[in-house]
Motif scaffolding. Structure first.
Motif, PDB file in Angstrom:
ATOM      1  N   ASN A  96      11.350 -16.441  22.124  1.00  0.00           N
ATOM      2  CA  ASN A  96      10.244 -17.224  22.722  1.00  0.00           C
ATOM      3  C   ASN A  96       9.993 -18.441  22.206  1.00  0.00           C
ATOM      4  O   ASN A  96       8.978 -19.020  22.688  1.00  0.00           O
ATOM      5  N   LEU A  97      10.605 -18.777  21.122  1.00  0.00           N
ATOM      6  CA  LEU A  97      10.491 -20.225  20.638  1.00  0.00           C
ATOM      7  C   LEU A  97      11.128 -21.170  21.447  1.00  0.00           C
ATOM      8  O   LEU A  97      12.149 -21.120  22.138  1.00  0.00           O
TER       9      LEU A  97
ATOM     10  N   VAL B 292       5.589 -19.993  12.594  1.00  0.00           N
ATOM     11  CA  VAL B 292       4.858 -19.251  14.009  1.00  0.00           C
ATOM     12  C   VAL B 292       3.888 -18.235  13.252  1.00  0.00           C
ATOM     13  O   VAL B 292       4.143 -17.648  12.407  1.00  0.00           O
TER      14      VAL B 292
ATOM     15  N   VAL C  33       2.140 -14.958  14.936  1.00  0.00           N
ATOM     16  CA  VAL C  33       2.137 -14.203  16.222  1.00  0.00           C
ATOM     17  C   VAL C  33       1.099 -13.147  16.341  1.00  0.00           C
ATOM     18  O   VAL C  33       0.301 -12.858  15.492  1.00  0.00           O
TER      19      VAL C  33
ATOM     20  N   LEU D 242       2.785 -22.796  15.431  1.00  0.00           N
ATOM     21  CA  LEU D 242       2.817 -22.290  16.787  1.00  0.00           C
ATOM     22  C   LEU D 242       1.959 -20.832  16.883  1.00  0.00           C
ATOM     23  O   LEU D 242       2.237 -19.991  16.044  1.00  0.00           O
TER      24      LEU D 242
ATOM     25  N   LEU E  80       1.566 -18.142  18.707  1.00  0.00           N
ATOM     26  CA  LEU E  80       2.519 -17.382  19.932  1.00  0.00           C
ATOM     27  C   LEU E  80       1.664 -16.092  20.175  1.00  0.00           C
ATOM     28  O   LEU E  80       1.612 -15.269  19.129  1.00  0.00           O
TER      29      LEU E  80
ATOM     30  N   HIS F 123       0.618 -21.018  22.450  1.00  0.00           N
ATOM     31  CA  HIS F 123       1.578 -20.400  23.753  1.00  0.00           C
ATOM     32  C   HIS F 123       1.556 -19.200  23.976  1.00  0.00           C
ATOM     33  O   HIS F 123       1.479 -18.472  22.891  1.00  0.00           O
ATOM     34  N   THR F 124       1.381 -18.788  25.210  1.00  0.00           N
ATOM     35  CA  THR F 124       1.154 -17.396  25.329  1.00  0.00           C
ATOM     36  C   THR F 124       2.328 -16.783  26.365  1.00  0.00           C
ATOM     37  O   THR F 124       2.573 -17.388  27.417  1.00  0.00           O
TER      38      THR F 124
END
Lengths: 422, 254
Positions: free
Chosen positions: A77-78, A86, A88, A156, A158, A188-189
């Motif tokens: 999903n990157l 990232v 999570v 990110l 995520l 970002h979801t």
């Protein structure tokens, strides 16, 4: 007060003993009980009947639990070519074992930083959903970028969401950037479920003197998401905060974005693009509060609406009496592609200082027929000409995303949509 | 190549063209002159396919095809080119990307291979010389912030890139200084051949000193009321349009 407050599972959620922050949670609960869910008379939620939507869709006010994702899920999903770090989250719960250890930056569970002044920037009395989050947030994350740290690559955030029908996800994020620090965040979801859930997120950001913070957000969780997001930033002397919010889907999305300009020579920038189809409803409420002299704010939100979609823009700018020599600019432009699409746009400037430069403008219209004809007259097919013009319109917002891989990811999504759907 | 018969067109119910007849053959240059409001630009727009105008009567046959049946983009691909009186500024669309999309869609329609980036650039450089246009201009958004002269030069540059069979220049001379006028006319003249044709729509005779027409037609009240050679244009320059108006109006009252 709305009847919704009597929903028994809501009471249970509010009273559930979550980890730490007893005082803040109690304040949140009180603020929420004072305000209740917004009714249709609420000025702030006039065009976004979110209480009704929640009443229809949320059967069980319970916080969705954490679930397992793999390193492979994260990797897949990157964004292509993404080289940054990232962090999570699953249903709002931070997953340290899947997250990067970012050199020189402190990242912890919010519950491990119990002295964090949650609610001091995004105050619960200002918005019922902000209050609801403060009363019953799922743990959360604390990120601190030390003084003078320049984080070259973006970070990110995520989020993987997989809520059982009608559940609630209430993440809370606290970010602080020390003096002279520079950092970029991308939100970002990834939605792994196809049922309706309610995400109610609060992000508080504290920018130090001369800090540079960029905050990007992509909302594309599909047509079953009800989301409220409160993001509020304090910026101090010589600091700069820039946000880009890209909304591509959602059953009902409300973004409250506020910048408090607390130090002179600072700058707050807010850019947004909402590209909607189906029955998506996206509401951006922004607020810039100029409290000191010699600061600047720039705002550009653009919307392209097809089908039965609906967009709401409300841009508040306050220029306090002390905030002389303020430059504040705001622009909201919309293109409606269907007779059934609706936009409600409202600039709201309140200026007490007398030596300022402020401007605002909003437009809502159809695609420029003259430009369309010009492109067709050169041999370009009508659909493609439309796509070209709409992409050009959207591009003015996308160009503010500095990270190349994320910009390309967003650009591809937008172009796909403009090429195929419209 | 082009045959217009009894063409009537109106906008929002108001008739503008009231029976135009015109024959244009390959290799010819036709000038359409006339006072303001006579329908010159309407004629150009109807030929290019602007949707606001409704054709109420008559026909336009281009290379044996019913032109009025075609969408604006198909007309362009068939070889009709309109140089706009007011070229549109399109922020965010780069001149180069736009032209490449246009050129390749036109080529595809004509059964030609699309140009790759290198070949496209080579073609662009060659055609740029024709109208002395600066590459810097083409790296900007389409027409955005261009001066009047730059916009008109860009129109002729696009014309050169798209290689049309019928070029319609709508008031391309208006607002140009003499240098820009020379450059634009020079470009048009170099693109002339015995296989293509040009219709020059203008209010002033001046342009016709540079782009010499084979035929001159005077449009008044939506009809061609007088046709002649370039001497007619000289006469119009000297005497203005009033004598034509009087001639037509007196006939109408008889």
């Amino acid at each position: 007060m709305s009847t919704l407050i009597k929903h028994e599972t809501l009471g249970e959620m509010l009273n559930s003993s979550s980890k730490g922050f007893e005082k803040a949670r109690a304040e949140g609960k009180e603020a929420f009980e004072n305000q209740g869910f917004p009714t249709n008379k609420s000025e702030e939620y006039k065009f976004t009947a979110i209480s009704k939507k929640l009443e229809q869709s949320i059967q069980n006010y319970a916080l969705a639990e954490s679930f397992e994702v793999t390193a492979e899920d994260v990797k897949s999903n990157l964004f292509e070519g993404y080289t940054g770090d990232v962090l999570v989250f699953t249903n709002g719960h931070f997953q340290p074992n899947l997250s990067s250890a970012i050199a020189g930056i402190e990242v912890s569970l919010l519950s491990e930083k119990s002295d964090t002044p949650v609610g001091s920037i995004a105050k619960p009395a200002k918005d019922p959903f902000c209050a609801l989050n403060q009363a019953a947030f799922t743990d959360g994350i604390f990120i601190s970028v030390p003084k003078k740290a320049v984080v070259e690559k973006p970070i990110l955030l995520l989020n993987f969401n997989k809520a059982i029908n009608g559940q609630v996800i209430q993440p809370r994020v606290w970010i602080e950037a020390g003096d002279f620090a520079e950092v970029t965040f991308i939100n970002h979801t990834v939605n792994l479920s196809d049922v309706t859930y309610f995400s109610n997120k609060v992000t508080e950001i504290k920018g130090g003197v001369n800090s540079q913070i960029r905050f990007y957000k992509l909302q594309n969780e599909g047509k079953n998401v009800i989301e409220v997001s409160n993001t509020e930033t304090d910026i101090h002397k010589d600091g700069r905060f820039s946000s880009v919010t890209i909304s591509l889907s959602g059953e009902m999305v409300r973004n409250n974005l506020s910048i408090n300009i607390l130090g002179s020579n600072s700058e707050g920038n807010m850019y947004g693009l909402y590209l909607l189809n189906g029955k998506s409803h996206v509401d951006n409420h922004t607020n810039v509060d100029h409290t000191v002299p010699h600061a600047e704010s720039n705002e550009l939100y653009k919307g392209i609406l097809a089908d039965h979609s609906r967009g709401v823009f409300n841009g508040k700018i306050f220029v306090r009496q002390d905030a002389q020599k303020t430059n504040a600019f705001q622009q909201n432009n919309n293109i409606l592609l269907s007779e059934d699409a609706v936009v409600n746009t409202k600039p709201q400037l309140e200026i007490w200082a007398d030596d300022v430069k402020c401007s605002h403008g909003c437009t809502t219209g159809q695609l420029d027929e003259e430009a369309l004809f010009y492109l067709q007259a050169r041999g370009i097919a009508k659909d493609q000409a439309k796509g070209l013009l709409l992409y050009a319109f959207a591009g003015e917002v996308l160009e503010h995303i500095r990270d190349e891989s994320f910009r390309k990811y967003c650009t591809d999504l937008v172009q796909d949509r403009l090429g195929s759907k419209f | 190549m082009l045959s217009i018969k009894n063409l009537h067109a109106s906008i929002e119910g108001t008739p503008i063209l009231r029976g135009i007849n015109l024959e244009v053959k390959a290799g010819e240059v036709h000038a359409i002159m006339g006072p303001n409001g006579s329908g010159k630009s309407t004629l150009a727009s109807v030929l290019a396919g602007r949707e606001e105008y409704e054709v109420t009567e008559g026909e336009v046959i281009f290379k044996g095809i019913d032109l009025l049946e075609l969408s604006p983009e198909v007309r362009a691909r068939e070889g009709v080119f309109l140089a706009f009186q007011y070229p549109v500024e399109i922020p965010g669309v780069s001149s180069t990307n736009f032209l490449r999309t246009a050129v390749n869609q036109v080529r595809e329609y004509r059964g030609l291979e699309p140009l790759d980036a290198v070949k496209f650039l080579t073609l662009m450089k060659e055609k740029m010389k024709l109208v002395e246009i600066d590459q810097k201009l083409l790296s900007r958004s389409l027409n955005e912030g261009f001066s009047g002269g730059e916009k008109k030069r860009n129109e002729i540059f696009q014309m050169a890139m798209l290689d049309p069979t019928l070029s319609i220049l709508d008031e391309t001379d208006s607002g140009l200084d003499i240098d820009a006028l020379r450059i634009v006319s020079n470009g048009v003249n170099q693109l002339k051949s015995d296989k293509n044709a040009t219709i020059v729509v203008t209010h002033y005779q001046r342009l016709l000193d540079y782009i010499v027409p084979d035929f001159v037609h005077v449009l008044y009240n939506g009809r061609i009321v007088k046709s002649g050679t370039k001497e007619l244009a000289m006469e119009l320059e000297e005497k203005g349009y009033d004598w034509i108006k009087e001639e037509v109006d007196s006939k109408a009252t008889v």
